[in-house]
Design a protein around this motif. Structure first.
Motif, PDB file in Angstrom:
ATOM      1  N   ASN A  22       0.723  -1.651  -0.120  1.00 58.88           N
ATOM      2  CA  ASN A  22       0.112  -0.139  -0.405  1.00 58.88           C
ATOM      3  C   ASN A  22       0.664   1.543   0.264  1.00 58.88           C
ATOM      4  O   ASN A  22       0.421   2.022  -0.875  1.00 58.88           O
ATOM      5  CB  ASN A  22      -0.995   0.369   1.031  1.00 58.88           C
ATOM      6  CG  ASN A  22      -2.171  -0.891   1.242  1.00 58.88           C
ATOM      7  OD1 ASN A  22      -3.571  -0.169   0.921  1.00 58.88           O
ATOM      8  ND2 ASN A  22      -1.676  -2.274   0.991  1.00 58.88           N
ATOM      9  N   ALA A  23       2.017   1.634   0.535  1.00 56.02           N
ATOM     10  CA  ALA A  23       2.882   2.673   0.481  1.00 56.02           C
ATOM     11  C   ALA A  23       3.559   2.445  -0.184  1.00 56.02           C
ATOM     12  O   ALA A  23       3.487   3.707  -0.270  1.00 56.02           O
ATOM     13  CB  ALA A  23       3.711   2.159   1.949  1.00 56.02           C
ATOM     14  N   ILE A  24       4.370   1.715  -1.304  1.00 54.42           N
ATOM     15  CA  ILE A  24       4.870   2.599  -2.085  1.00 54.42           C
ATOM     16  C   ILE A  24       3.517   2.747  -3.691  1.00 54.42           C
ATOM     17  O   ILE A  24       4.007   3.447  -4.616  1.00 54.42           O
ATOM     18  CB  ILE A  24       5.420   1.398  -2.814  1.00 54.42           C
ATOM     19  CG1 ILE A  24       6.403   0.426  -1.635  1.00 54.42           C
ATOM     20  CG2 ILE A  24       6.138   1.175  -4.122  1.00 54.42           C
ATOM     21  CD1 ILE A  24       7.007  -0.578  -2.148  1.00 54.42           C
ATOM     22  N   VAL A  25       2.161   1.574  -3.868  1.00 58.02           N
ATOM     23  CA  VAL A  25       1.357   2.263  -4.862  1.00 58.02           C
ATOM     24  C   VAL A  25       1.066   3.458  -4.965  1.00 58.02           C
ATOM     25  O   VAL A  25       0.203   4.181  -5.660  1.00 58.02           O
ATOM     26  CB  VAL A  25       0.334   0.813  -4.682  1.00 58.02           C
ATOM     27  CG1 VAL A  25      -0.761   1.353  -5.898  1.00 58.02           C
ATOM     28  CG2 VAL A  25       1.115  -0.002  -4.921  1.00 58.02           C
ATOM     29  N   ILE A  26       0.658   3.594  -2.673  1.00 53.18           N
ATOM     30  CA  ILE A  26      -0.123   5.041  -3.315  1.00 53.18           C
ATOM     31  C   ILE A  26       0.819   6.319  -2.745  1.00 53.18           C
ATOM     32  O   ILE A  26       0.569   7.332  -2.078  1.00 53.18           O
ATOM     33  CB  ILE A  26      -1.276   5.199  -3.081  1.00 53.18           C
ATOM     34  CG1 ILE A  26      -1.414   4.496  -1.400  1.00 53.18           C
ATOM     35  CG2 ILE A  26      -2.826   4.274  -2.860  1.00 53.18           C
ATOM     36  CD1 ILE A  26      -2.719   4.980   0.247  1.00 53.18           C
ATOM     37  N   TRP A  27       2.065   6.195  -3.520  1.00 53.26           N
ATOM     38  CA  TRP A  27       2.839   7.089  -1.890  1.00 53.26           C
ATOM     39  C   TRP A  27       2.600   8.333  -2.641  1.00 53.26           C
ATOM     40  O   TRP A  27       3.041   9.350  -1.942  1.00 53.26           O
ATOM     41  CB  TRP A  27       4.281   7.335  -2.452  1.00 53.26           C
ATOM     42  CG  TRP A  27       4.783   7.199  -4.067  1.00 53.26           C
ATOM     43  CD1 TRP A  27       4.403   6.456  -5.133  1.00 53.26           C
ATOM     44  CD2 TRP A  27       4.761   8.405  -5.074  1.00 53.26           C
ATOM     45  NE1 TRP A  27       4.405   6.765  -6.188  1.00 53.26           N
ATOM     46  CE2 TRP A  27       4.673   7.815  -6.326  1.00 53.26           C
ATOM     47  CE3 TRP A  27       5.137   9.667  -4.644  1.00 53.26           C
ATOM     48  CZ2 TRP A  27       5.008   9.043  -6.800  1.00 53.26           C
ATOM     49  CZ3 TRP A  27       5.692  10.351  -5.320  1.00 53.26           C
ATOM     50  CH2 TRP A  27       5.126  10.118  -6.120  1.00 53.26           C
ATOM     51  N   TRP A  28       1.876   8.638  -3.482  1.00 56.10           N
ATOM     52  CA  TRP A  28       1.476  10.513  -4.083  1.00 56.10           C
ATOM     53  C   TRP A  28       0.400  10.955  -3.292  1.00 56.10           C
ATOM     54  O   TRP A  28       0.329  12.211  -3.450  1.00 56.10           O
ATOM     55  CB  TRP A  28       0.920   9.725  -5.710  1.00 56.10           C
ATOM     56  CG  TRP A  28      -0.165   8.928  -5.618  1.00 56.10           C
ATOM     57  CD1 TRP A  28       0.336   7.834  -5.724  1.00 56.10           C
ATOM     58  CD2 TRP A  28      -1.383   8.965  -5.664  1.00 56.10           C
ATOM     59  NE1 TRP A  28      -0.315   6.658  -6.156  1.00 56.10           N
ATOM     60  CE2 TRP A  28      -1.358   7.739  -5.748  1.00 56.10           C
ATOM     61  CE3 TRP A  28      -2.434   9.751  -5.208  1.00 56.10           C
ATOM     62  CZ2 TRP A  28      -2.689   7.345  -5.880  1.00 56.10           C
ATOM     63  CZ3 TRP A  28      -3.198   9.560  -5.346  1.00 56.10           C
ATOM     64  CH2 TRP A  28      -3.504   8.552  -5.206  1.00 56.10           C
TER      65      TRP A  28
END
Length: 553
Positions: free
Chosen positions: A67-73
């Motif tokens: 989750n943290a990597i995919v929605i870093w934005w």
């Protein structure tokens, strides 16, 4: 435990590495395998106590990484600090990461429980069923967040999943889980028996399970014929900063820019001009019951009337005033006078010189931005706290049914899809079953700047073209505005961050696909299977406990 922590980290990285817009989805077919190996080996170790806690902790680590990597934005959402300056909103990033990872971990914990109590076979059947049920829940409850539904993982490699016209994205979810389970089975067999034949079987089963569906999809992609009459449209991209311009700039000035772009680029064959989400009236709202007297509405009807077959479809901020509290809806709020009640809507309008105004109110709302989830329960606890981006700190009004925009000048039946709604597959089929032969998407996804946010939303939304074999005309505030054909190809586009307008032609298809007719039937089957296996598991567990008590007596 260090080995199992490494397994959990590997799963998180594989899943994140397979995700659009930069990932390669082949990794998703093996993303859950390390975590499943960790769970299985911990379950087999007699020396471990409270195994469920270890499994839960490892799965939570995996899902937090993913989750943290995919929605870093998400942290690029801006909030005003005490000094009146914009700052990155880490709350809007950390909250979804932790909460969604928790829900995923609960699903995996249920798998661990079923596998332990009912056996490996039931557990492995249960795992895709509970995950698909979780994804279906994320499409329908008030905390809806289907961003990580596994079928979205093929959005950039849409040529692999042309058969979504039969299954929707749940076909992709099931595909990923089946390959992961087969891979897990043969890898476990090899680890336990050290026999190389299981490695051969791994390749013998997994490779065809991946290659054959992709091959079928490519055949469908190459042989697909676009259907329907042509529709000529112009998409407008005003490129307004959502924090300093879109809701602060004068509404008439914003409208004048859109009007100027439209009139400048209109061609003789243009049938529709499409503007983005909440394009009018900017910093104020149209009054629902006085719309025909609004100066902007009157001006639109006037200049579209200069070309009798021209329609203008746009996003708009609309307000409805209730003369008394007894007439107010459940989502209504009271004005500062303490007397007047009103609803705010994120709406789509269709306007021309002759037809009555068509209106649709966005009904799949962004959690914490447009929607205060479970308001009656949570408001007494946390008060009026909402995330300060997206244009509102109140719960917007919605409508129960989908509206399709028709007109007297052409054969178009338009599905007015607003921003976040474009990632809800079964929801979009409701427009199609109501007769929509083309999809218009109006969006403002520039809250996170030039990041994966707007790219992921664009790619997810394009899957609706494949599922329904409906072309998409997409107008975005800052980009990407585009024309998408019935195969999911982006034919033309305006890049992110540019102001402009673009003419394009798509075909209007009226035939229903299998998925358009039956929607998320795979998820409904999965929910039934999950319920049966859970009931069986609990029944077996109760019988086991009763037998143990009898033996002790």
């Amino acid at each position: 435990m260090k080995k199992y922590i490494a397994y959990a980290i590997a799963s998180g990285l594989l899943l994140a590495g397979g995700w659009p817009s930069h990932g390669f989805p082949l990794l998703l077919f093996f993303g859950f395998v390390p975590l499943m190996l960790a769970e299985h080996q911990i379950t087999q170790r007699a020396q471990y106590k409270k195994k469920w806690m270890k499994v839960f902790g490892l799965s939570y680590l995996t899902f937090v990484i993913w989750n943290a990597i995919v929605i870093w934005w998400l942290h690029f959402a801006q909030q005003v600090d005490a000094n009146g300056e914009f700052q990155n909103s880490w709350v809007s990033y950390i909250g979804p990461v932790l909460a969604n990872s928790l829900l995923m971990s609960i699903c995996f914990q249920l798998y661990h429980f079923v596998k332990k109590k009912a056996g490996n076979l039931y557990g492995l059947i249960f795992l895709p069923a509970v995950w698909m049920s979780f994804e279906k829940m994320h499409l329908n409850w008030e905390l809806a967040w289907p961003w990580f539904n596994l079928g979205n993982g093929f959005a950039k490699f849409y040529e692999w999943v042309q058969w979504y016209e039969f299954t929707g994205t749940f076909g992709g979810t099931l595909w990923i889980w089946l390959v992961n389970i087969i891979a897990f089975y043969y890898i476990t067999a090899y680890i336990n028996k050290k026999d190389f034949k299981y490695v051969n079987k791994l390749g013998m089963y997994v490779i065809p399970m991946i290659v054959v569906p992709i091959g079928i999809s490519y055949i469908m992609y190459v042989t697909h014929e676009e259907k329907g009459e042509p529709l000529h449209a112009l998409v407008v991209q005003p490129n307004l900063d959502p924090y300093t311009e879109k809701y602060e700039k004068d509404g008439l000035e914003i409208y004048d820019d859109i009007r100027r772009l439209a009139i400048q680029y209109i061609k003789p064959e243009t049938q529709f001009v499409v503007a983005p989400e909440t394009a009018i009236p900017g910093s104020s709202s149209l009054i629902f019951d006085n719309m025909y007297n609004d100066l902007i509405i009157q001006d639109i009807r006037e200049w579209t009337g200069q070309k009798k077959d021209l329609n203008f479809v746009t996003g708009a901020s609309v307000m409805r005033i209730y003369p008394s509290p007894t007439l107010a809806s459940e989502t209504a709020s009271v004005m500062r006078d303490g007397i007047t009640w009103y609803d705010s809507f994120n709406s789509a309008l269709q306007l021309n010189s002759t037809d009555s105004i068509s209106i649709y109110h966005k009904s799949k709302l962004v959690v914490g931005v447009e929607n205060f989830p479970y308001r009656s329960i949570l408001m007494p606890i946390i008060g009026e706290f909402m995330l300060n981006f997206g244009g509102t700190t109140k719960t917007l009004g919605i409508q129960p049914n989908r509206s399709v925009f028709n007109n007297k000048t052409n054969a178009a039946s338009v599905a007015p899809i607003i921003c976040y709604e474009s990632i809800f597959g079964d929801y979009v089929t409701e427009y199609v079953r109501e007769g929509a032969n083309v999809l218009f998407t109006m969006t403002n996804d520039s809250w996170w700047g030039y990041t994966d946010g707007h790219r992921q939303l664009l790619l997810y939304g394009n899957l609706r073209a494949i599922e329904n074999r409906r072309a998409i005309v997409r107008s975005a505030n800052s980009g990407v505005s585009a024309f998408v054909n019935q195969r999911g190809d982006i034919m033309k586009s305006i890049p992110y961050g540019e102001q402009g307008a673009l003419n394009g032609t798509v075909l209007m298809n009226s035939e229903l696909t299998f998925y358009s007719k039956y929607g998320d039937y795979l998820a409904r089957i999965a929910l039934l299977i999950m319920g049966i296996i859970l009931a069986y598991t609990f029944a077996q567990n109760l019988l086991y406990k009763k037998n143990v008590k009898k033996i002790k007596k």
